[in-house]
Scaffold this active site. Sequence first.
Site, PDB file in Angstrom:
ATOM      1  N   ASN A  91       0.863  -1.178   0.000  1.00 30.84           N
ATOM      2  CA  ASN A  91       0.000   0.000   0.000  1.00 30.84           C
ATOM      3  C   ASN A  91       0.901   1.231   0.000  1.00 30.84           C
ATOM      4  O   ASN A  91       1.778   1.354   0.859  1.00 30.84           O
ATOM      5  CB  ASN A  91      -0.900  -0.006   1.239  1.00 30.84           C
ATOM      6  CG  ASN A  91      -1.832  -1.199   1.262  1.00 30.84           C
ATOM      7  OD1 ASN A  91      -2.312  -1.630   0.220  1.00 30.84           O
ATOM      8  ND2 ASN A  91      -2.084  -1.746   2.444  1.00 30.84           N
ATOM      9  N   HIS A 104       6.676  -1.526   3.400  1.00 35.15           N
ATOM     10  CA  HIS A 104       6.471  -2.949   3.692  1.00 35.15           C
ATOM     11  C   HIS A 104       5.652  -3.610   2.606  1.00 35.15           C
ATOM     12  O   HIS A 104       4.751  -3.015   2.033  1.00 35.15           O
ATOM     13  CB  HIS A 104       5.796  -3.151   5.052  1.00 35.15           C
ATOM     14  CG  HIS A 104       4.545  -2.349   5.248  1.00 35.15           C
ATOM     15  ND1 HIS A 104       4.568  -1.014   5.575  1.00 35.15           N
ATOM     16  CD2 HIS A 104       3.231  -2.689   5.153  1.00 35.15           C
ATOM     17  CE1 HIS A 104       3.331  -0.564   5.683  1.00 35.15           C
ATOM     18  NE2 HIS A 104       2.491  -1.549   5.427  1.00 35.15           N
TER      19      HIS A 104
HETATM   20  P1  AMP Z   1      -0.507  -0.868   6.006  1.00 37.33           P
HETATM   21  O1  AMP Z   1      -1.962  -0.566   6.255  1.00 37.33           O
HETATM   22  O2  AMP Z   1      -0.217  -1.349   4.627  1.00 37.33           O
HETATM   23  O3  AMP Z   1       0.401   0.258   6.459  1.00 37.33           O
HETATM   24  O4  AMP Z   1      -0.172  -2.132   6.923  1.00 37.33           O
HETATM   25  C1  AMP Z   1       0.223  -2.032   8.251  1.00 37.33           C
HETATM   26  C2  AMP Z   1       0.119  -3.412   8.828  1.00 37.33           C
HETATM   27  O5  AMP Z   1       0.904  -3.466  10.001  1.00 37.33           O
HETATM   28  C3  AMP Z   1      -1.313  -3.838   9.227  1.00 37.33           C
HETATM   29  O6  AMP Z   1      -1.662  -5.010   8.520  1.00 37.33           O
HETATM   30  C4  AMP Z   1      -1.199  -4.078  10.735  1.00 37.33           C
HETATM   31  O7  AMP Z   1      -1.984  -5.164  11.167  1.00 37.33           O
HETATM   32  C5  AMP Z   1       0.288  -4.344  10.929  1.00 37.33           C
HETATM   33  N1  AMP Z   1       0.827  -4.048  12.234  1.00 37.33           N
HETATM   34  C6  AMP Z   1       0.619  -2.964  13.012  1.00 37.33           C
HETATM   35  N2  AMP Z   1       1.341  -3.022  14.135  1.00 37.33           N
HETATM   36  C7  AMP Z   1       2.044  -4.184  14.085  1.00 37.33           C
HETATM   37  C8  AMP Z   1       2.985  -4.833  14.940  1.00 37.33           C
HETATM   38  N3  AMP Z   1       3.360  -4.286  16.109  1.00 37.33           N
HETATM   39  N4  AMP Z   1       3.497  -6.017  14.562  1.00 37.33           N
HETATM   40  C9  AMP Z   1       3.115  -6.586  13.390  1.00 37.33           C
HETATM   41  N5  AMP Z   1       2.257  -6.029  12.530  1.00 37.33           N
HETATM   42  C10 AMP Z   1       1.716  -4.841  12.867  1.00 37.33           C
END
Ligand code: AMP
Length: 110
Positions: A91, A104
Amino acid sequence: MNKYDTNNIFAKILRTEIPSDMLYEDEYAASFKDINPQAKIHALIIPKKEYQNISELLDGDKEFLSNFMKSVSKAIKKINVKNEDFQLIANNGENAGQEIFHMHFHLLID
Ligand code: AMP
């Protein structure tokens, strides 16, 4: 774009300031389980460099980009043990649903 915020969650995970369920790690990349999985296997793969999103990664250091993508491939091979079909998603920006501003990939395997 704003300046990279070194206090974002993934930067803290890389510094081991907050815990993660690490699945793969090398010099260029780290991969850990998403805290809120959207598939049977939902991993995040991140570069060990301060890029906010995939646009910055693609416009950045080409040698790093190449090494990072090789690491992404290694991470996928390690995590996707059964060699199933998968999605690899980035994203890019708030309007595309990006919430954490350290680049990511989402690796999703159902
Ligand atoms: P995005 O919306 O593409 O920025 O994705 C962010 C992702 O990070 C989401 O799928 C969340 O569930 C994940 N996320 C947030 N905090 C953590 C964390 N501490 N460890 C692992 N994943 C996380």
